[in-house]
Design a protein around this motif. Structure first.
Motif, PDB file in Angstrom:
ATOM      1  N   GLU A  76       0.833  -1.202   0.000  1.00 40.38           N
ATOM      2  CA  GLU A  76       0.000   0.000   0.000  1.00 40.38           C
ATOM      3  C   GLU A  76       0.870   1.256   0.000  1.00 40.38           C
ATOM      4  N   SER A  77       1.954   1.224   0.758  1.00 40.90           N
ATOM      5  CA  SER A  77       2.868   2.369   0.801  1.00 40.90           C
ATOM      6  C   SER A  77       3.492   2.611  -0.568  1.00 40.90           C
ATOM      7  N   PHE A  78       3.889   1.537  -1.229  1.00 37.42           N
ATOM      8  CA  PHE A  78       4.520   1.679  -2.542  1.00 37.42           C
ATOM      9  C   PHE A  78       3.522   2.178  -3.577  1.00 37.42           C
ATOM     10  N   ILE A  79       2.306   1.666  -3.535  1.00 36.94           N
ATOM     11  CA  ILE A  79       1.270   2.131  -4.466  1.00 36.94           C
ATOM     12  C   ILE A  79       1.000   3.617  -4.229  1.00 36.94           C
ATOM     13  N   PHE A  80       0.911   4.020  -2.949  1.00 30.69           N
ATOM     14  CA  PHE A  80       0.733   5.436  -2.644  1.00 30.69           C
ATOM     15  C   PHE A  80       1.914   6.245  -3.167  1.00 30.69           C
ATOM     16  N   ALA A  81       3.104   5.722  -2.956  1.00 26.54           N
ATOM     17  CA  ALA A  81       4.313   6.428  -3.376  1.00 26.54           C
ATOM     18  C   ALA A  81       4.372   6.580  -4.891  1.00 26.54           C
ATOM     19  N   ALA A  82       3.814   5.631  -5.600  1.00 30.46           N
ATOM     20  CA  ALA A  82       3.872   5.658  -7.059  1.00 30.46           C
ATOM     21  C   ALA A  82       2.693   6.380  -7.700  1.00 30.46           C
ATOM     22  N   ARG A  83       1.872   7.041  -6.889  1.00 23.39           N
ATOM     23  CA  ARG A  83       0.660   7.660  -7.418  1.00 23.39           C
ATOM     24  C   ARG A  83       0.951   8.681  -8.513  1.00 23.39           C
ATOM     25  N   PHE A  84       2.040   9.444  -8.387  1.00 21.53           N
ATOM     26  CA  PHE A  84       2.380  10.420  -9.419  1.00 21.53           C
ATOM     27  C   PHE A  84       2.617   9.708 -10.752  1.00 21.53           C
ATOM     28  N   SER A  85       3.347   8.595 -10.700  1.00 21.14           N
ATOM     29  CA  SER A  85       3.611   7.827 -11.914  1.00 21.14           C
ATOM     30  C   SER A  85       2.322   7.291 -12.515  1.00 21.14           C
ATOM     31  N   LEU A 150      10.627  -0.189 -13.749  1.00 22.82           N
ATOM     32  CA  LEU A 150      11.272   0.209 -15.010  1.00 22.82           C
ATOM     33  C   LEU A 150      10.880  -0.739 -16.147  1.00 22.82           C
ATOM     34  N   HIS A 151      10.794  -2.030 -15.868  1.00 23.47           N
ATOM     35  CA  HIS A 151      10.350  -2.987 -16.893  1.00 23.47           C
ATOM     36  C   HIS A 151       8.885  -2.753 -17.245  1.00 23.47           C
ATOM     37  N   TRP A 152       8.066  -2.431 -16.249  1.00 25.17           N
ATOM     38  CA  TRP A 152       6.664  -2.135 -16.492  1.00 25.17           C
ATOM     39  C   TRP A 152       6.539  -0.924 -17.427  1.00 25.17           C
ATOM     40  N   ILE A 153       7.342   0.107 -17.179  1.00 27.76           N
ATOM     41  CA  ILE A 153       7.312   1.299 -18.043  1.00 27.76           C
ATOM     42  C   ILE A 153       7.772   0.924 -19.452  1.00 27.76           C
ATOM     43  N   ALA A 154       8.868   0.171 -19.549  1.00 25.79           N
ATOM     44  CA  ALA A 154       9.405  -0.231 -20.856  1.00 25.79           C
ATOM     45  C   ALA A 154       8.402  -1.062 -21.650  1.00 25.79           C
ATOM     46  N   ASP A 155       7.584  -1.841 -20.941  1.00 26.60           N
ATOM     47  CA  ASP A 155       6.574  -2.679 -21.601  1.00 26.60           C
ATOM     48  C   ASP A 155       5.304  -1.903 -21.952  1.00 26.60           C
ATOM     49  N   GLY A 156       5.297  -0.611 -21.730  1.00 29.72           N
ATOM     50  CA  GLY A 156       4.168   0.224 -22.123  1.00 29.72           C
ATOM     51  C   GLY A 156       3.133   0.464 -21.041  1.00 29.72           C
ATOM     52  N   MET A 157       3.420   0.052 -19.805  1.00 32.73           N
ATOM     53  CA  MET A 157       2.558   0.306 -18.653  1.00 32.73           C
ATOM     54  C   MET A 157       1.135  -0.221 -18.870  1.00 32.73           C
ATOM     55  N   VAL A 158       1.017  -1.387 -19.471  1.00 37.50           N
ATOM     56  CA  VAL A 158      -0.283  -1.968 -19.800  1.00 37.50           C
ATOM     57  C   VAL A 158      -0.953  -2.560 -18.565  1.00 37.50           C
ATOM     58  N   GLU A 159      -0.250  -3.445 -17.871  1.00 39.55           N
ATOM     59  CA  GLU A 159      -0.845  -4.104 -16.709  1.00 39.55           C
ATOM     60  C   GLU A 159      -0.990  -3.113 -15.554  1.00 39.55           C
ATOM     61  N   LYS A 160      -2.055  -3.281 -14.781  1.00 43.32           N
ATOM     62  CA  LYS A 160      -2.282  -2.388 -13.640  1.00 43.32           C
ATOM     63  C   LYS A 160      -1.213  -2.644 -12.581  1.00 43.32           C
ATOM     64  N   PRO A 161      -0.472  -1.614 -12.198  1.00 41.98           N
ATOM     65  CA  PRO A 161       0.620  -1.806 -11.238  1.00 41.98           C
ATOM     66  C   PRO A 161       0.140  -2.259  -9.858  1.00 41.98           C
ATOM     67  N   GLU A 162      -1.069  -1.860  -9.486  1.00 43.07           N
ATOM     68  CA  GLU A 162      -1.604  -2.284  -8.186  1.00 43.07           C
ATOM     69  C   GLU A 162      -1.700  -3.809  -8.122  1.00 43.07           C
ATOM     70  N   ILE A 163      -2.099  -4.407  -9.236  1.00 43.60           N
ATOM     71  CA  ILE A 163      -2.227  -5.861  -9.292  1.00 43.60           C
ATOM     72  C   ILE A 163      -0.846  -6.514  -9.169  1.00 43.60           C
ATOM     73  N   ILE A 164       0.129  -5.971  -9.885  1.00 42.75           N
ATOM     74  CA  ILE A 164       1.492  -6.514  -9.833  1.00 42.75           C
ATOM     75  C   ILE A 164       2.057  -6.411  -8.418  1.00 42.75           C
ATOM     76  N   ILE A 165       1.949  -5.245  -7.815  1.00 45.57           N
ATOM     77  CA  ILE A 165       2.511  -5.018  -6.477  1.00 45.57           C
ATOM     78  C   ILE A 165       1.833  -5.925  -5.455  1.00 45.57           C
ATOM     79  N   ARG A 166       0.532  -6.015  -5.508  1.00 46.45           N
ATOM     80  CA  ARG A 166      -0.177  -6.890  -4.550  1.00 46.45           C
ATOM     81  C   ARG A 166       0.184  -8.359  -4.766  1.00 46.45           C
ATOM     82  N   ARG A 167       0.394  -8.744  -6.018  1.00 49.54           N
ATOM     83  CA  ARG A 167       0.799 -10.124  -6.321  1.00 49.54           C
ATOM     84  C   ARG A 167       2.185 -10.403  -5.748  1.00 49.54           C
TER      85      ARG A 167
END
Length: 187
Positions: A76-85, A150-167
């Motif tokens: 949750e902290s990381f997702i909050f921290a990444a909100r700007f991105s 960085l890999h998520w950005i390089a891949d076009g940011m398609v997948e929801k990051p919240e799902i990745i982080i929680r996984r």
């Protein structure tokens, strides 16, 4: 007060433009025209566009530090921290693909480090692992999270990051605590 307003306006317009076009297509002239200020005003506050970008990232880091909540999971902290991105995906993508990519990498690394170092400290309160091992554990997760983003950005940011982080959190649940406990057994 007027100075803070002008700086914020410059930053906001810069982010807006970054969401519309690549970094190297934005000029100081674009910014001053959109803000309806003169070039001298821009240069009074900023040396160049790179310094605007750096200040945006530094401001976001300060917000994350100020908003950190010990009751949150690291996810949750990381997702909050990444909100700007998350709110500015195109801008992040444009910075990622510019010559100023290292500023984005530094921002992500700092955010991930802030979250992981605080989380490791919180978990360690009842364990008392060595400072050296706490640093190794937090640094490991800091690097892993930064690289994954960085890999998520390089891949076009398609997948929801919240799902990745929680996984990731579900897959590695308890590993930090176990690593800290192992620290006490090591010489």
């Amino acid at each position: 007060m007027a100075q803070q307003y002008t700086k914020k306006m410059i930053r906001d317009v810069f982010v807006q433009m970054l969401n519309e076009k690549p970094f190297d297509k934005i000029t100081v002239k674009n910014i001053v025209n959109k803000c309806k200020i003169n070039r001298k005003t821009f240069y009074y506050y900023y040396e160049n566009l790179y310094s605007v970008l750096r200040e945006i990232f530094e401001s976001e880091i300060e917000d994350v530090i100020a908003q950190y909540n010990e009751t949150q999971s690291w996810e949750e902290s990381f997702i909050f921290a990444a909100r700007f991105s998350l709110e500015n995906k195109k801008a992040i993508y444009h910075v990622f693909n510019s010559i100023h990519r290292e500023e984005l990498e530094r921002y992500l690394y700092t955010i991930a480090g802030n979250v992981m170092f605080r989380y490791v400290e919180d978990i360690n309160k009842n364990i008392q692992a060595s400072d050296r091992d706490k640093k190794i554990i937090a640094s490991f997760y800091q690097s892993a999270l930064t690289n994954m983003v960085l890999h998520w950005i390089a891949d076009g940011m398609v997948e929801k990051p919240e799902i990745i982080i929680r996984r990731i959190g579900a897959l590695f649940d308890g590993n930090i605590s176990e690593s800290l406990k192992r620290s006490k057994k090591l010489p």
